[in-house]
Design a protein around this motif. Sequence first.
Motif, PDB file in Angstrom:
ATOM      1  N   LEU A  51      45.989  25.391  37.377  1.00 50.62           N
ATOM      2  CA  LEU A  51      47.273  25.838  36.841  1.00 50.62           C
ATOM      3  C   LEU A  51      47.311  25.720  35.320  1.00 50.62           C
ATOM      4  O   LEU A  51      47.777  26.629  34.629  1.00 50.62           O
ATOM      5  CB  LEU A  51      48.412  25.027  37.468  1.00 50.62           C
ATOM      6  CG  LEU A  51      49.827  25.466  37.135  1.00 50.62           C
ATOM      7  CD1 LEU A  51      50.073  26.887  37.632  1.00 50.62           C
ATOM      8  CD2 LEU A  51      50.833  24.519  37.727  1.00 50.62           C
ATOM      9  N   LEU A  52      46.787  24.632  34.798  1.00 50.57           N
ATOM     10  CA  LEU A  52      46.752  24.452  33.341  1.00 50.57           C
ATOM     11  C   LEU A  52      45.838  25.472  32.672  1.00 50.57           C
ATOM     12  O   LEU A  52      46.162  25.992  31.597  1.00 50.57           O
ATOM     13  CB  LEU A  52      46.321  23.028  32.992  1.00 50.57           C
ATOM     14  CG  LEU A  52      47.322  21.927  33.306  1.00 50.57           C
ATOM     15  CD1 LEU A  52      46.724  20.565  32.992  1.00 50.57           C
ATOM     16  CD2 LEU A  52      48.608  22.132  32.544  1.00 50.57           C
ATOM     17  N   LEU A  53      44.703  25.748  33.300  1.00 52.44           N
ATOM     18  CA  LEU A  53      43.799  26.765  32.764  1.00 52.44           C
ATOM     19  C   LEU A  53      44.483  28.123  32.741  1.00 52.44           C
ATOM     20  O   LEU A  53      44.389  28.856  31.741  1.00 52.44           O
ATOM     21  CB  LEU A  53      42.525  26.849  33.597  1.00 52.44           C
ATOM     22  CG  LEU A  53      41.562  27.973  33.204  1.00 52.44           C
ATOM     23  CD1 LEU A  53      40.899  27.660  31.876  1.00 52.44           C
ATOM     24  CD2 LEU A  53      40.540  28.187  34.292  1.00 52.44           C
ATOM     25  N   TRP A  54      45.188  28.466  33.799  1.00 49.85           N
ATOM     26  CA  TRP A  54      45.869  29.755  33.858  1.00 49.85           C
ATOM     27  C   TRP A  54      46.960  29.847  32.791  1.00 49.85           C
ATOM     28  O   TRP A  54      47.056  30.845  32.082  1.00 49.85           O
ATOM     29  CB  TRP A  54      46.465  29.993  35.241  1.00 49.85           C
ATOM     30  CG  TRP A  54      47.214  31.284  35.290  1.00 49.85           C
ATOM     31  CD1 TRP A  54      46.683  32.532  35.369  1.00 49.85           C
ATOM     32  CD2 TRP A  54      48.630  31.439  35.209  1.00 49.85           C
ATOM     33  NE1 TRP A  54      47.689  33.465  35.357  1.00 49.85           N
ATOM     34  CE2 TRP A  54      48.901  32.821  35.259  1.00 49.85           C
ATOM     35  CE3 TRP A  54      49.681  30.550  35.113  1.00 49.85           C
ATOM     36  CZ2 TRP A  54      50.176  33.324  35.203  1.00 49.85           C
ATOM     37  CZ3 TRP A  54      50.972  31.056  35.059  1.00 49.85           C
ATOM     38  CH2 TRP A  54      51.202  32.424  35.102  1.00 49.85           C
ATOM     39  N   VAL A  55      47.775  28.806  32.678  1.00 43.42           N
ATOM     40  CA  VAL A  55      48.876  28.826  31.698  1.00 43.42           C
ATOM     41  C   VAL A  55      48.316  28.914  30.275  1.00 43.42           C
ATOM     42  O   VAL A  55      48.785  29.717  29.462  1.00 43.42           O
ATOM     43  CB  VAL A  55      49.787  27.588  31.866  1.00 43.42           C
ATOM     44  CG1 VAL A  55      50.736  27.444  30.698  1.00 43.42           C
ATOM     45  CG2 VAL A  55      50.557  27.681  33.168  1.00 43.42           C
ATOM     46  N   ALA A  56      47.320  28.100  29.967  1.00 50.27           N
ATOM     47  CA  ALA A  56      46.752  28.116  28.615  1.00 50.27           C
ATOM     48  C   ALA A  56      46.066  29.448  28.317  1.00 50.27           C
ATOM     49  O   ALA A  56      46.257  30.023  27.231  1.00 50.27           O
ATOM     50  CB  ALA A  56      45.767  26.965  28.460  1.00 50.27           C
ATOM     51  N   GLY A  57      45.296  29.958  29.250  1.00 48.98           N
ATOM     52  CA  GLY A  57      44.597  31.223  29.033  1.00 48.98           C
ATOM     53  C   GLY A  57      45.538  32.401  28.910  1.00 48.98           C
ATOM     54  O   GLY A  57      45.362  33.268  28.047  1.00 48.98           O
ATOM     55  N   HIS A  58      46.541  32.444  29.753  1.00 48.38           N
ATOM     56  CA  HIS A  58      47.488  33.558  29.704  1.00 48.38           C
ATOM     57  C   HIS A  58      48.336  33.496  28.437  1.00 48.38           C
ATOM     58  O   HIS A  58      48.598  34.525  27.816  1.00 48.38           O
ATOM     59  CB  HIS A  58      48.378  33.553  30.953  1.00 48.38           C
ATOM     60  CG  HIS A  58      49.120  34.836  31.123  1.00 48.38           C
ATOM     61  ND1 HIS A  58      48.512  35.982  31.560  1.00 48.38           N
ATOM     62  CD2 HIS A  58      50.418  35.149  30.894  1.00 48.38           C
ATOM     63  CE1 HIS A  58      49.415  36.954  31.594  1.00 48.38           C
ATOM     64  NE2 HIS A  58      50.571  36.469  31.196  1.00 48.38           N
ATOM     65  N   THR A  59      48.741  32.290  28.051  1.00 44.08           N
ATOM     66  CA  THR A  59      49.523  32.142  26.817  1.00 44.08           C
ATOM     67  C   THR A  59      48.704  32.587  25.616  1.00 44.08           C
ATOM     68  O   THR A  59      49.219  33.288  24.730  1.00 44.08           O
ATOM     69  CB  THR A  59      49.980  30.686  26.648  1.00 44.08           C
ATOM     70  OG1 THR A  59      50.746  30.307  27.794  1.00 44.08           O
ATOM     71  CG2 THR A  59      50.807  30.512  25.406  1.00 44.08           C
ATOM     72  N   ALA A  60      47.440  32.195  25.559  1.00 39.98           N
ATOM     73  CA  ALA A  60      46.577  32.606  24.450  1.00 39.98           C
ATOM     74  C   ALA A  60      46.370  34.118  24.444  1.00 39.98           C
ATOM     75  O   ALA A  60      46.381  34.750  23.378  1.00 39.98           O
ATOM     76  CB  ALA A  60      45.240  31.884  24.532  1.00 39.98           C
ATOM     77  N   ALA A  61      46.193  34.718  25.614  1.00 38.72           N
ATOM     78  CA  ALA A  61      45.989  36.166  25.693  1.00 38.72           C
ATOM     79  C   ALA A  61      47.247  36.929  25.291  1.00 38.72           C
ATOM     80  O   ALA A  61      47.162  37.957  24.606  1.00 38.72           O
ATOM     81  CB  ALA A  61      45.561  36.559  27.097  1.00 38.72           C
ATOM     82  N   VAL A  62      48.416  36.434  25.682  1.00 38.69           N
ATOM     83  CA  VAL A  62      49.671  37.092  25.294  1.00 38.69           C
ATOM     84  C   VAL A  62      49.873  36.981  23.790  1.00 38.69           C
ATOM     85  O   VAL A  62      50.277  37.937  23.126  1.00 38.69           O
ATOM     86  CB  VAL A  62      50.869  36.487  26.066  1.00 38.69           C
ATOM     87  CG1 VAL A  62      52.191  36.958  25.495  1.00 38.69           C
ATOM     88  CG2 VAL A  62      50.774  36.855  27.537  1.00 38.69           C
ATOM     89  N   TRP A  63      49.588  35.808  23.235  1.00 41.39           N
ATOM     90  CA  TRP A  63      49.727  35.616  21.787  1.00 41.39           C
ATOM     91  C   TRP A  63      48.800  36.573  21.032  1.00 41.39           C
ATOM     92  O   TRP A  63      49.211  37.201  20.057  1.00 41.39           O
ATOM     93  CB  TRP A  63      49.424  34.160  21.425  1.00 41.39           C
ATOM     94  CG  TRP A  63      49.433  33.914  19.957  1.00 41.39           C
ATOM     95  CD1 TRP A  63      50.525  33.735  19.163  1.00 41.39           C
ATOM     96  CD2 TRP A  63      48.296  33.851  19.096  1.00 41.39           C
ATOM     97  NE1 TRP A  63      50.124  33.553  17.877  1.00 41.39           N
ATOM     98  CE2 TRP A  63      48.776  33.621  17.795  1.00 41.39           C
ATOM     99  CE3 TRP A  63      46.932  33.960  19.311  1.00 41.39           C
ATOM    100  CZ2 TRP A  63      47.916  33.509  16.713  1.00 41.39           C
ATOM    101  CZ3 TRP A  63      46.080  33.843  18.231  1.00 41.39           C
ATOM    102  CH2 TRP A  63      46.581  33.621  16.947  1.00 41.39           C
ATOM    103  N   ALA A  64      47.538  36.679  21.478  1.00 44.83           N
ATOM    104  CA  ALA A  64      46.584  37.561  20.812  1.00 44.83           C
ATOM    105  C   ALA A  64      46.984  39.027  20.979  1.00 44.83           C
ATOM    106  O   ALA A  64      46.820  39.826  20.054  1.00 44.83           O
ATOM    107  CB  ALA A  64      45.184  37.324  21.358  1.00 44.83           C
TER     108      ALA A  64
END
Length: 87
Positions: A51-64
Amino acid sequence: MDQPVQGFVAPVHRSLTEPILLGGAPRAVAILNGTLAAALGLGLHLWIAGLLLWVAGHTAAVWAAKRDPLFVDVVRRHLRIPAHLSV
């Protein structure tokens, strides 16, 4: 010279020019991130880490993607073409 030529104007729908996003992240990145998080969470039974990997990865992808919707293509090109002008 700046006026369009008669008969050579073709309307282009907006959906043909915009990148495909899933939840604000590029489609390929969102699918890869979700697959890795699901493999970690379901396959290895590490629910919180997945869950943490998904949240961190998705947040980074949305920011980029907010900064540059085509950032995946830019990164691919950056990795493929060496830096000729680097110091």
